[in-house]
Design a protein around this motif. Structure first.
Motif, PDB file in Angstrom:
ATOM      1  N   LEU A 195      -0.206  -7.870 -21.171  1.00 19.39           N
ATOM      2  CA  LEU A 195       0.853  -7.197 -21.929  1.00 19.39           C
ATOM      3  C   LEU A 195       2.091  -6.920 -21.084  1.00 19.39           C
ATOM      4  CD1 LEU A 195      -1.174  -4.625 -24.083  1.00 19.39           C
ATOM      5  CD2 LEU A 195      -0.249  -6.852 -24.760  1.00 19.39           C
ATOM      6  N   ALA A 196       2.099  -7.414 -19.850  1.00 21.48           N
ATOM      7  CA  ALA A 196       3.262  -7.295 -18.965  1.00 21.48           C
ATOM      8  C   ALA A 196       3.670  -5.840 -18.760  1.00 21.48           C
ATOM      9  CB  ALA A 196       4.438  -8.120 -19.508  1.00 21.48           C
ATOM     10  N   TYR A 197       2.699  -5.026 -18.315  1.00 17.69           N
ATOM     11  CA  TYR A 197       3.049  -3.653 -17.934  1.00 17.69           C
ATOM     12  C   TYR A 197       4.149  -3.708 -16.873  1.00 17.69           C
ATOM     13  CZ  TYR A 197      -1.241  -1.446 -19.885  1.00 17.69           C
ATOM     14  OH  TYR A 197      -2.249  -0.960 -20.685  1.00 17.69           O
ATOM     15  N   THR A 198       5.020  -2.712 -16.889  1.00 16.22           N
ATOM     16  CA  THR A 198       5.975  -2.592 -15.791  1.00 16.22           C
ATOM     17  C   THR A 198       5.204  -2.231 -14.518  1.00 16.22           C
ATOM     18  OG1 THR A 198       6.340  -0.235 -16.117  1.00 16.22           O
ATOM     19  CG2 THR A 198       7.739  -1.769 -17.389  1.00 16.22           C
ATOM     20  N   GLN A 199       5.810  -2.441 -13.381  1.00 16.48           N
ATOM     21  CA  GLN A 199       5.114  -2.130 -12.134  1.00 16.48           C
ATOM     22  C   GLN A 199       4.754  -0.645 -12.026  1.00 16.48           C
ATOM     23  OE1 GLN A 199       6.995  -3.959  -8.724  1.00 16.48           O
ATOM     24  NE2 GLN A 199       6.754  -6.025  -9.574  1.00 16.48           N
ATOM     25  N   PRO A 200       5.623   0.298 -12.441  1.00 16.67           N
ATOM     26  CA  PRO A 200       5.199   1.704 -12.425  1.00 16.67           C
ATOM     27  C   PRO A 200       4.012   1.970 -13.364  1.00 16.67           C
ATOM     28  CG  PRO A 200       7.581   1.570 -12.481  1.00 16.67           C
ATOM     29  CD  PRO A 200       7.075   0.180 -12.706  1.00 16.67           C
ATOM     30  N   GLU A 201       3.972   1.319 -14.523  1.00 17.48           N
ATOM     31  CA  GLU A 201       2.841   1.480 -15.438  1.00 17.48           C
ATOM     32  C   GLU A 201       1.554   0.935 -14.813  1.00 17.48           C
ATOM     33  OE1 GLU A 201       4.973   1.133 -19.848  1.00 17.48           O
ATOM     34  OE2 GLU A 201       4.436  -0.677 -18.750  1.00 17.48           O
ATOM     35  N   PHE A 202       1.681  -0.207 -14.173  1.00 17.62           N
ATOM     36  CA  PHE A 202       0.519  -0.804 -13.518  1.00 17.62           C
ATOM     37  C   PHE A 202       0.020   0.107 -12.394  1.00 17.62           C
ATOM     38  CE2 PHE A 202      -1.547  -3.407 -10.323  1.00 17.62           C
ATOM     39  CZ  PHE A 202      -2.391  -4.195 -11.080  1.00 17.62           C
ATOM     40  N   GLU A 203       0.934   0.656 -11.622  1.00 20.18           N
ATOM     41  CA  GLU A 203       0.568   1.519 -10.502  1.00 20.18           C
ATOM     42  C   GLU A 203      -0.192   2.753 -10.992  1.00 20.18           C
ATOM     43  OE1 GLU A 203       0.619   1.062  -7.432  1.00 20.18           O
ATOM     44  OE2 GLU A 203       2.205  -0.320  -6.867  1.00 20.18           O
ATOM     45  N   GLN A 204       0.156   3.265 -12.164  1.00 21.54           N
ATOM     46  CA  GLN A 204      -0.561   4.419 -12.706  1.00 21.54           C
ATOM     47  C   GLN A 204      -2.036   4.087 -12.942  1.00 21.54           C
ATOM     48  OE1 GLN A 204       1.445   5.898 -16.193  1.00 21.54           O
ATOM     49  NE2 GLN A 204       3.318   6.420 -15.077  1.00 21.54           N
ATOM     50  N   VAL A 205      -2.289   2.899 -13.498  1.00 24.94           N
ATOM     51  CA  VAL A 205      -3.677   2.466 -13.714  1.00 24.94           C
ATOM     52  C   VAL A 205      -4.379   2.280 -12.371  1.00 24.94           C
ATOM     53  CG1 VAL A 205      -5.166   0.697 -14.734  1.00 24.94           C
ATOM     54  CG2 VAL A 205      -3.035   1.346 -15.875  1.00 24.94           C
ATOM     55  N   TRP A 206      -3.684   1.661 -11.433  1.00 27.69           N
ATOM     56  CA  TRP A 206      -4.274   1.360 -10.129  1.00 27.69           C
ATOM     57  C   TRP A 206      -4.641   2.645  -9.378  1.00 27.69           C
ATOM     58  CZ3 TRP A 206      -7.029  -1.935  -7.941  1.00 27.69           C
ATOM     59  CH2 TRP A 206      -7.112  -2.066  -6.546  1.00 27.69           C
ATOM     60  N   LEU A 207      -3.812   3.658  -9.467  1.00 27.81           N
ATOM     61  CA  LEU A 207      -4.110   4.914  -8.784  1.00 27.81           C
ATOM     62  C   LEU A 207      -5.365   5.564  -9.345  1.00 27.81           C
ATOM     63  CD1 LEU A 207      -0.513   6.414  -8.353  1.00 27.81           C
ATOM     64  CD2 LEU A 207      -2.032   5.543  -6.557  1.00 27.81           C
ATOM     65  N   LYS A 208      -5.602   5.414 -10.624  1.00 25.39           N
ATOM     66  CA  LYS A 208      -6.816   5.964 -11.229  1.00 25.39           C
ATOM     67  C   LYS A 208      -8.058   5.258 -10.674  1.00 25.39           C
ATOM     68  CE  LYS A 208      -4.500   7.393 -15.467  1.00 25.39           C
ATOM     69  NZ  LYS A 208      -4.302   7.148 -16.917  1.00 25.39           N
ATOM     70  N   ILE A 209      -7.931   3.964 -10.405  1.00 27.89           N
ATOM     71  CA  ILE A 209      -9.055   3.226  -9.805  1.00 27.89           C
ATOM     72  C   ILE A 209      -9.278   3.678  -8.371  1.00 27.89           C
ATOM     73  CG2 ILE A 209      -9.838   0.942  -9.066  1.00 27.89           C
ATOM     74  CD1 ILE A 209      -8.292  -0.183 -11.503  1.00 27.89           C
ATOM     75  N   LEU A 210      -8.186   3.826  -7.611  1.00 30.36           N
ATOM     76  CA  LEU A 210      -8.316   4.245  -6.224  1.00 30.36           C
ATOM     77  C   LEU A 210      -8.944   5.633  -6.118  1.00 30.36           C
ATOM     78  CD1 LEU A 210      -4.972   3.024  -4.579  1.00 30.36           C
ATOM     79  CD2 LEU A 210      -7.228   1.940  -4.533  1.00 30.36           C
ATOM     80  N   ASP A 211      -8.675   6.482  -7.084  1.00 33.36           N
ATOM     81  CA  ASP A 211      -9.288   7.817  -7.088  1.00 33.36           C
ATOM     82  C   ASP A 211     -10.799   7.740  -7.273  1.00 33.36           C
ATOM     83  OD1 ASP A 211      -6.902   9.124  -6.709  1.00 33.36           O
ATOM     84  OD2 ASP A 211      -6.585   9.560  -8.833  1.00 33.36           O
ATOM     85  N   ARG A 212     -11.271   6.722  -7.973  1.00 33.13           N
ATOM     86  CA  ARG A 212     -12.679   6.624  -8.337  1.00 33.13           C
ATOM     87  C   ARG A 212     -13.473   5.668  -7.446  1.00 33.13           C
ATOM     88  NH1 ARG A 212      -9.451   7.927 -12.313  1.00 33.13           N
ATOM     89  NH2 ARG A 212     -10.173   9.298 -14.006  1.00 33.13           N
ATOM     90  N   ALA A 213     -12.850   4.572  -7.039  1.00 32.76           N
ATOM     91  CA  ALA A 213     -13.561   3.558  -6.241  1.00 32.76           C
ATOM     92  C   ALA A 213     -12.551   2.830  -5.354  1.00 32.76           C
ATOM     93  CB  ALA A 213     -14.286   2.570  -7.151  1.00 32.76           C
ATOM     94  N   PRO A 214     -12.103   3.478  -4.270  1.00 40.19           N
ATOM     95  CA  PRO A 214     -11.004   2.920  -3.469  1.00 40.19           C
ATOM     96  C   PRO A 214     -11.302   1.590  -2.797  1.00 40.19           C
ATOM     97  CG  PRO A 214     -12.005   4.805  -2.368  1.00 40.19           C
ATOM     98  CD  PRO A 214     -12.567   4.771  -3.751  1.00 40.19           C
ATOM     99  N   ASN A 215     -12.581   1.259  -2.600  1.00 39.08           N
ATOM    100  CA  ASN A 215     -12.922   0.016  -1.900  1.00 39.08           C
ATOM    101  C   ASN A 215     -13.570  -1.011  -2.818  1.00 39.08           C
ATOM    102  OD1 ASN A 215     -12.048   1.070   0.655  1.00 39.08           O
ATOM    103  ND2 ASN A 215     -13.936   2.271   0.733  1.00 39.08           N
TER     104      ASN A 215
END
Length: 372
Positions: A195-215
């Motif tokens: 869906l071509a998220y903007t980079q800030p939108e993508f980063e929001q999703v990515w930070l949620k993953i890093l909070d839960r499973a950083p590696n």
């Protein structure tokens, strides 16, 4: 994408029909394909091409047993039990979610249903209807929708967007059912790409993953696609993302292999430089991946993914013995990059395996000299 695949196919044909090469003191002798002395992979105990399992990169007997039961009985309960007993933030659970979703998607493709028969994958619909609060079923359903979008529609079309929007909503539902689970957000990484998220939108999703499973290696591979030049980033951004992941990888983590995946995603469509696979960038990425493999736990579910990609690069770099050392660990399963990009993953893998065996024997190797 279609042009890229056609070019790869043409390159592969050329790679197969060229004579096998033998290096001795810088000189090249030729051993024609089909020569009576040509190497036979079966001499090494490797599986015949028709026996190669295209469903997974490596063995997971529990998953295979449950998949077989679910597809025979059309009863989802064994799948739910298996996911419930699999570590939530682990790589294996993510692989199993993908496998169940893929099985349902393929069933639907093979049996779309009609007036007199139910569509394939009905067990997943029953799962969601009977167990709407089950986090495993919700995650599988979200991944199923993502796979349906990529499998049945063309990116950029209304049909694709509608399915992806449904997948995004399903990711949100799955996340609410299991707040600490990274998988709904890993699924959403593919939605973000589609869906071509903007980079800030993508980063929001990515930070949620890093909070839960950083590696989480699977999550990093999914995120890498977004940052690639062919999607919403660039070669520099993709390399930067992969190198940063490798730099912060803890001891024993396969994240150290991320640069090799970044190199693979940006291979030139036509390689006119004979030494490309011996270049500094490729060699450095190969060494990082080899180090990761040697340091990883033997039961790491992502280990086979890295080994398969190493086979591809090591064969191309004519590092035959090292390629053989990876093949003995993964032979029998071919459900991984780069083979899954082919219409016939087993045949693609078999070509590289034959080249590795031929190169190994041309340089004095034999079944007796290959360590197991």
């Amino acid at each position: 994408m279609e042009i890229l695949l056609v070019l790869w196919a043409l390159l592969m044909i050329g790679f197969v029909v060229l004579p096998f090469m033998r290096r001795r003191r810088g000189m090249i002798e030729q051993v024609p394909a089909g020569h009576p002395d040509a190497a036979d992979p079966e001499n090494y105990g490797f599986a015949r091409q028709e026996e190669l399992d295209v469903r997974m990169p490596g063995p997971d007997q529990d998953l295979l047993d449950v998949l077989d039961l679910v597809q025979r009985s059309q009863d989802y309960r064994a799948a739910g039990q298996l996911l419930a007993g699999t570590e939530a933030a682990g790589e294996r659970r993510w692989q199993r979610v993908q496998a169940f979703a893929g099985a349902a998607s393929l069933e639907l493709q093979q049996r779309p249903g009609g007036v007199s028969d139910a569509p394939g994958g009905q067990w997943l619909r029953v799962w969601r209807a009977e167990q709407p609060k089950d986090a495993g079923g919700a995650a599988v359903h979200a991944e199923f929708l993502v796979q349906q979008a990529w499998r049945t529609a063309t990116p950029g079309t209304d049909e694709f967007r509608i399915i992806m929007e449904e997948a995004r909503a399903a990711c949100g539902e799955a996340a609410l059912l299991a707040p600490g689970d990274p998988i709904p957000y890993i699924v959403e990484l593919s939605v973000a790409r589609g869906l071509a998220y903007t980079q800030p939108e993508f980063e929001q999703v990515w930070l949620k993953i890093l909070d839960r499973a950083p590696n989480h290696m699977g999550a990093h591979l999914a995120a890498l696609h977004y940052w690639c030049e062919k999607w919403h980033g660039s070669r520099e951004q993709a390399y930067g993302f992969a190198e940063a992941a490798a730099a912060r990888a803890p001891q024993g983590s396969l994240l150290a292999a991320m640069p090799l995946f970044a190199v693979f995603e940006h291979l030139p469509e036509v390689n006119l430089v004979s030494g490309f696979y011996q270049s500094e960038v490729v060699t450095k990425a190969i060494h990082g991946a080899l180090h990761a493999v040697h340091s990883a736990r033997a039961d790491d579910p992502m280990l086979a993914h890295v080994r398969h990609l190493l086979v591809f690069f090591l064969v191309r770099a004519e590092r035959w013995a090292e390629a053989m050392n990876q093949l003995i660990h993964v032979d029998g399963h071919v459900g991984a990059l780069p083979w899954t990009l082919s219409a016939d993953p087993a045949a693609e893998f078999a070509v590289y395996r034959a080249l590795a065996v031929a190169g190994y024997e041309a340089n004095g190797g034999s079944p007796a000299t290959l360590p197991h």
